[in-house]
Design a protein around this motif. Sequence first.
Motif, PDB file in Angstrom:
ATOM      1  N   ASP A   6       0.836  -1.197   0.000  1.00  0.00           N
ATOM      2  CA  ASP A   6       0.000   0.000   0.000  1.00  0.00           C
ATOM      3  C   ASP A   6       0.873   1.251   0.000  1.00  0.00           C
ATOM      4  O   ASP A   6       0.546   2.237  -0.650  1.00  0.00           O
ATOM      5  CB  ASP A   6      -0.914   0.001   1.231  1.00  0.00           C
ATOM      6  CG  ASP A   6      -1.843  -1.186   1.243  1.00  0.00           C
ATOM      7  OD1 ASP A   6      -2.626  -1.338   0.279  1.00  0.00           O
ATOM      8  OD2 ASP A   6      -1.770  -1.989   2.200  1.00  0.00           O
ATOM      9  N   LEU A   7       1.983   1.198   0.726  1.00  0.00           N
ATOM     10  CA  LEU A   7       2.863   2.351   0.852  1.00  0.00           C
ATOM     11  C   LEU A   7       4.312   1.895   0.755  1.00  0.00           C
ATOM     12  O   LEU A   7       4.732   0.985   1.479  1.00  0.00           O
ATOM     13  CB  LEU A   7       2.638   3.046   2.194  1.00  0.00           C
ATOM     14  CG  LEU A   7       3.546   4.224   2.534  1.00  0.00           C
ATOM     15  CD1 LEU A   7       3.313   5.377   1.568  1.00  0.00           C
ATOM     16  CD2 LEU A   7       3.323   4.682   3.967  1.00  0.00           C
ATOM     17  N   ALA A   8       5.070   2.507  -0.141  1.00  0.00           N
ATOM     18  CA  ALA A   8       6.496   2.238  -0.257  1.00  0.00           C
ATOM     19  C   ALA A   8       7.260   3.531   0.029  1.00  0.00           C
ATOM     20  O   ALA A   8       6.913   4.589  -0.513  1.00  0.00           O
ATOM     21  CB  ALA A   8       6.851   1.717  -1.648  1.00  0.00           C
ATOM     22  N   ALA A  33       6.483  -0.894   3.003  1.00  0.00           N
ATOM     23  CA  ALA A  33       7.851  -1.321   2.722  1.00  0.00           C
ATOM     24  C   ALA A  33       8.760  -0.103   2.747  1.00  0.00           C
ATOM     25  O   ALA A  33       8.411   0.965   2.244  1.00  0.00           O
ATOM     26  CB  ALA A  33       7.947  -1.992   1.358  1.00  0.00           C
ATOM     27  N   VAL A  34       9.934  -0.285   3.358  1.00  0.00           N
ATOM     28  CA  VAL A  34      11.008   0.705   3.280  1.00  0.00           C
ATOM     29  C   VAL A  34      12.061   0.132   2.342  1.00  0.00           C
ATOM     30  O   VAL A  34      12.550  -0.986   2.548  1.00  0.00           O
ATOM     31  CB  VAL A  34      11.611   0.996   4.663  1.00  0.00           C
ATOM     32  CG1 VAL A  34      12.794   1.962   4.539  1.00  0.00           C
ATOM     33  CG2 VAL A  34      10.552   1.565   5.599  1.00  0.00           C
ATOM     34  N   ILE A  35      12.396   0.888   1.300  1.00  0.00           N
ATOM     35  CA  ILE A  35      13.330   0.429   0.264  1.00  0.00           C
ATOM     36  C   ILE A  35      14.674   1.103   0.484  1.00  0.00           C
ATOM     37  O   ILE A  35      14.762   2.330   0.450  1.00  0.00           O
ATOM     38  CB  ILE A  35      12.778   0.761  -1.142  1.00  0.00           C
ATOM     39  CG1 ILE A  35      11.427   0.068  -1.359  1.00  0.00           C
ATOM     40  CG2 ILE A  35      13.772   0.379  -2.228  1.00  0.00           C
ATOM     41  CD1 ILE A  35      10.699   0.525  -2.610  1.00  0.00           C
ATOM     42  N   GLU A  36      15.716   0.322   0.716  1.00  0.00           N
ATOM     43  CA  GLU A  36      17.044   0.862   1.039  1.00  0.00           C
ATOM     44  C   GLU A  36      18.104   0.209   0.156  1.00  0.00           C
ATOM     45  O   GLU A  36      18.189  -1.013   0.092  1.00  0.00           O
ATOM     46  CB  GLU A  36      17.357   0.613   2.518  1.00  0.00           C
ATOM     47  CG  GLU A  36      18.776   0.914   2.949  1.00  0.00           C
ATOM     48  CD  GLU A  36      19.227   2.321   2.590  1.00  0.00           C
ATOM     49  OE1 GLU A  36      20.315   2.438   1.984  1.00  0.00           O
ATOM     50  OE2 GLU A  36      18.493   3.284   2.900  1.00  0.00           O
ATOM     51  N   LYS A  37      18.890   1.022  -0.525  1.00  0.00           N
ATOM     52  CA  LYS A  37      19.878   0.475  -1.456  1.00  0.00           C
ATOM     53  C   LYS A  37      21.079  -0.139  -0.747  1.00  0.00           C
ATOM     54  O   LYS A  37      21.771  -0.988  -1.328  1.00  0.00           O
ATOM     55  CB  LYS A  37      20.362   1.563  -2.418  1.00  0.00           C
ATOM     56  CG  LYS A  37      21.240   2.649  -1.826  1.00  0.00           C
ATOM     57  CD  LYS A  37      21.620   3.668  -2.885  1.00  0.00           C
ATOM     58  CE  LYS A  37      22.487   4.789  -2.334  1.00  0.00           C
ATOM     59  NZ  LYS A  37      23.804   4.323  -1.862  1.00  0.00           N
ATOM     60  N   GLN A 168       7.884  -4.222   6.097  1.00  0.00           N
ATOM     61  CA  GLN A 168       9.088  -4.848   5.557  1.00  0.00           C
ATOM     62  C   GLN A 168      10.151  -3.788   5.283  1.00  0.00           C
ATOM     63  O   GLN A 168       9.839  -2.677   4.846  1.00  0.00           O
ATOM     64  CB  GLN A 168       8.786  -5.609   4.264  1.00  0.00           C
ATOM     65  CG  GLN A 168       7.878  -6.812   4.460  1.00  0.00           C
ATOM     66  CD  GLN A 168       7.787  -7.663   3.206  1.00  0.00           C
ATOM     67  OE1 GLN A 168       8.760  -7.809   2.466  1.00  0.00           O
ATOM     68  NE2 GLN A 168       6.616  -8.238   2.957  1.00  0.00           N
ATOM     69  N   ILE A 169      11.402  -4.151   5.533  1.00  0.00           N
ATOM     70  CA  ILE A 169      12.541  -3.306   5.188  1.00  0.00           C
ATOM     71  C   ILE A 169      13.380  -4.077   4.189  1.00  0.00           C
ATOM     72  O   ILE A 169      13.955  -5.128   4.508  1.00  0.00           O
ATOM     73  CB  ILE A 169      13.337  -2.919   6.442  1.00  0.00           C
ATOM     74  CG1 ILE A 169      12.452  -2.070   7.369  1.00  0.00           C
ATOM     75  CG2 ILE A 169      14.602  -2.147   6.051  1.00  0.00           C
ATOM     76  CD1 ILE A 169      13.088  -1.702   8.677  1.00  0.00           C
TER      77      ILE A 169
END
Length: 420
Positions: A6-8, A33-37, A168-169
């Motif tokens: 729902d939210l990134a 979700a948290v998107i981390e490179k 989620q991370i």
Amino acid sequence: MDFEFDLAIIGGGIVGLATALQAGRRVPNLRIAVIEKESAIARHQTGHNSGVIHSGLYYKPGSLKAKNCVAGAVAMVEFCRENSIPYEICGKVVVATDKSELPGLDELLRRGAANGVPGMRKISVEELRELEPHCTGIAAFHVPGTGIVNYALVAQKYAELIQAAGGQILTNCAVQGIRQGSPETVIETTLGSIKARRVINCAGLHSDRIMRLAGEDNGLRIIPFRGEYYEIVPARRKLVRNLIYPVADPRFPFLGVHFTRRISGGIEAGPNAVLALKREGYRKTDFNLKDALETAVFPGFWRMAAKYWKSGMGEYYRSLNKQAFTHALQKLVPEIQSQDLEPAGSGVRAQAVDGTGRLLDDFSIIQSKHMIHVCNVPSPAATASLVIGQQIVEMALNGWVLPQKFGVSDPLPLRGSPPL
């Protein structure tokens, strides 16, 4: 792994994590979700932070920084207390060392009062010596509410709470492309495609690039400035009890070289502010051709350089000459000597600059149809992260028709601030 959300949130620094935490609190069962490179969270600005819980005295009354910092400091202290994160309210002094700095000192007092900074007061030279026996100045004021903390630990606790609530991370997940659409936006990453109904860009040093990947451009560019620190050797830590700050130059969003006691026990001196030739360039020798060229071809950089080249040259000189750096520190603590200082860490500040060469002094958060772009959130963003995160969530929820399965709660009140 579920790649539909729902939210990134792009960016695993303290602001991105605080936003994810507040979103989960505001809308239970939201798929986040948290998107981390990087391979772990808080690897850049958050993990290279001096650890000050700022009080809110530097910022123009009415600005987003001013509105958020005082309430953010209260919320940060409360969060640390509730989650057993070590912190200390130690206070700081702001010191004028020359008559030319007295108007600036009075302006800071005025701003602090307008912003509601609690307990701040002007002190005599004798009181200054009682608080900081080795500090010299002709006028000063004391800010008792300033504190210290390890923001990497705060970010880690944010992450733990996000995951405990079902979020989620995704680490090692670099964004390569973004296709905005309705009802979902597609984020192409090194882990594959991620679909999300709402996307928030909290990418810090790369926030302008993420914005352009999404097909949007507000004319801002991130210009990286490296701040370099020294640490006082253990035998000479007695020279500084807590935090000692100069009267900052109001032309710049930097606070000048100062002394900061760390929650771990050391005393840091710095930082300066020098142009970095790599967005994540923590060493003087770090260079990235893409990063350097992006800076060089941006007209706003050259307009900024034309305005402030003398100040910039001075910063470079202090970066390359330890004695010059020491001399700047001696204005506040005359007894400090070059041999008392050992090289310590550094950080890189994501400073947004517009096409006219103006360094953005305030927070800048922009909402488009399907995304929110957090374009400029430098210090005191770590202090105010919970408040900033809550405000971003409210922006994201505005006009978002959620399915009935989500029990949307009222905004969580943050002590010290009115409900949003």
